[in-house]
Design an enzyme around this catalytic site. Structure first.
Site, PDB file in Angstrom:
ATOM      1  N   ARG A 138      -4.076  20.514  -0.306  1.00  0.00           N
ATOM      2  CA  ARG A 138      -4.564  19.513   0.652  1.00  0.00           C
ATOM      3  C   ARG A 138      -5.395  18.419  -0.016  1.00  0.00           C
ATOM      4  NH1 ARG A 138      -6.903  23.916   5.076  1.00  0.00           N
ATOM      5  NH2 ARG A 138      -4.912  24.952   5.509  1.00  0.00           N
ATOM      6  N   CYS A 157      -0.845  -1.521  -0.175  1.00  0.00           N
ATOM      7  CA  CYS A 157       0.510  -1.292  -0.708  1.00  0.00           C
ATOM      8  C   CYS A 157       0.601   0.113  -1.307  1.00  0.00           C
ATOM      9  CB  CYS A 157       0.855  -2.348  -1.750  1.00  0.00           C
ATOM     10  SG  CYS A 157       0.952  -4.017  -1.094  1.00  0.00           S
ATOM     11  N   ARG A 177       4.146   1.675  -0.142  1.00  0.00           N
ATOM     12  CA  ARG A 177       5.038   1.178   0.906  1.00  0.00           C
ATOM     13  C   ARG A 177       5.872   0.007   0.435  1.00  0.00           C
ATOM     14  NH1 ARG A 177       3.443  -3.662   2.755  1.00  0.00           N
ATOM     15  NH2 ARG A 177       1.273  -4.261   2.419  1.00  0.00           N
ATOM     16  N   HIS A 218      11.236  -4.316  -4.500  1.00  0.00           N
ATOM     17  CA  HIS A 218      11.933  -5.600  -4.364  1.00  0.00           C
ATOM     18  C   HIS A 218      11.622  -6.571  -5.498  1.00  0.00           C
ATOM     19  CE1 HIS A 218       8.092  -5.813  -2.066  1.00  0.00           C
ATOM     20  NE2 HIS A 218       7.979  -6.967  -2.712  1.00  0.00           N
ATOM     21  N   TYR A 220      11.463 -10.777  -5.833  1.00  0.00           N
ATOM     22  CA  TYR A 220      11.485 -12.037  -5.080  1.00  0.00           C
ATOM     23  C   TYR A 220      12.565 -12.976  -5.620  1.00  0.00           C
ATOM     24  CZ  TYR A 220       7.278 -11.017  -2.396  1.00  0.00           C
ATOM     25  OH  TYR A 220       6.392 -10.470  -1.510  1.00  0.00           O
TER      26      TYR A 220
END
Length: 276
Positions: A138, A157, A177, A218, A220
């Site tokens: 935990r 992020c 994320r 990603h 750009y």
């Protein structure tokens, strides 16, 4: 070739050849000239770094790792959300007139929570568990507090760490994320590799594996030609990472507690535009 170079090349080639463009959608980020900053992305990249084998820093181009460590200490040691506590200017565009980035990053780590053992913030809870209950499953930190999202200049992020002790080895999972692969990927990998070293040394453990889970990885649109040129660079072997063995207090580490031996990145000085 370092493992960090190998994984970066693999990730970028996968994004460029198999990725999905978002040019048919409205996007939040903008370039300096106001144009929408579109991306090509892959979902769900998972990279594993063995910190016993090497330090995961890119050699395809220089990662300014000391500045990355400064930001790491600003968040995890100072638990600050004010850029006046940070030497670098990397957060300037998100700060308000007082220097605050809102209830983000360090602010979340510094909030006290009540436990049976007493009041602790998230960092101190990790330190307590690693020393007293290392078998725990935990040992987790989380910056993505929905109650405070509306008061954050930027949603976190890299938002969650899960720590796990196997024998005397400290392993960790970093959940992210969103990842701008060119500007931030190795920056974050370096930071959290250093963080694992810090927690391990402060707890009498050995740093083991860092697993990096990226939901939206990603590149750009205006970064694509830069990445393509970068992938033609000749990588070098990974440098040797050294932490001052005299430091055993997590809060006593400074940027000068760490050094790299044999870091010889390729010369790559192209200006990289930042989408905000």
């Amino acid at each position: 070739m370092s493992r960090a170079d190998e994984l970066f090349i693999q990730n970028c080639r996968e994004i460029l050849t198999q990725g999905v463009w978002d040019t048919d959608q409205e996007v939040r980020p903008r370039w300096d000239d106001g144009a929408p900053a579109h991306t090509i992305k892959r979902f769900g990249l998972v990279n594993r770094y063995n910190l016993q084998e090497e330090f995961p820093i890119l050699t395809l181009r220089r990662t300014y790792w000391k500045t990355a460590v400064d930001e790491l200490l600003w968040i995890w040691q100072k638990k600050s959300n004010n850029i006046h506590d940070l030497g670098a200017r990397i957060w300037d565009q998100w700060a308000d007139e007082t220097g605050s980035i809102g209830k983000a990053y360090g602010y979340q780590l510094g909030i006290k929570h009540r436990y049976p053992e007493g009041e602790m913030d998230q960092v101190d809870r990790v330190l307590y568990d690693l020393r007293h209950t290392p078998a725990s499953r935990r040992i987790i930190t989380n910056l993505y507090n929905h109650q405070d999202l509306s008061e954050m200049a930027l949603y976190p992020c890299a938002y969650s760490m899960t720590f796990n002790v196997s024998g005397r080895t400290l392993n960790a999972i970093l959940n992210q994320r969103s990842q701008d692969m060119l500007t931030a990927n190795n920056w974050n990998v370096v930071q959290y590799a250093v963080l694992v070293h810090m927690f391990a040394q402060a707890s009498g453990l050995i740093p083991g594996q860092l697993v990096h889970v990226i939901a939206d990885a990603h590149i750009y649109d205006r970064h694509v030609p830069i990445v393509e040129r970068m992938l033609t660079q000749t990588p070098a072997p990974a440098p040797r990472f050294l932490a001052d063995p005299a430091v055993t207090d997590f809060y006593a580490f400074t940027r000068d507690s760490f050094r790299l031996e044999g870091y010889t990145p390729a010369s790559f000085e192209e200006k990289i535009p930042i989408a905000v």
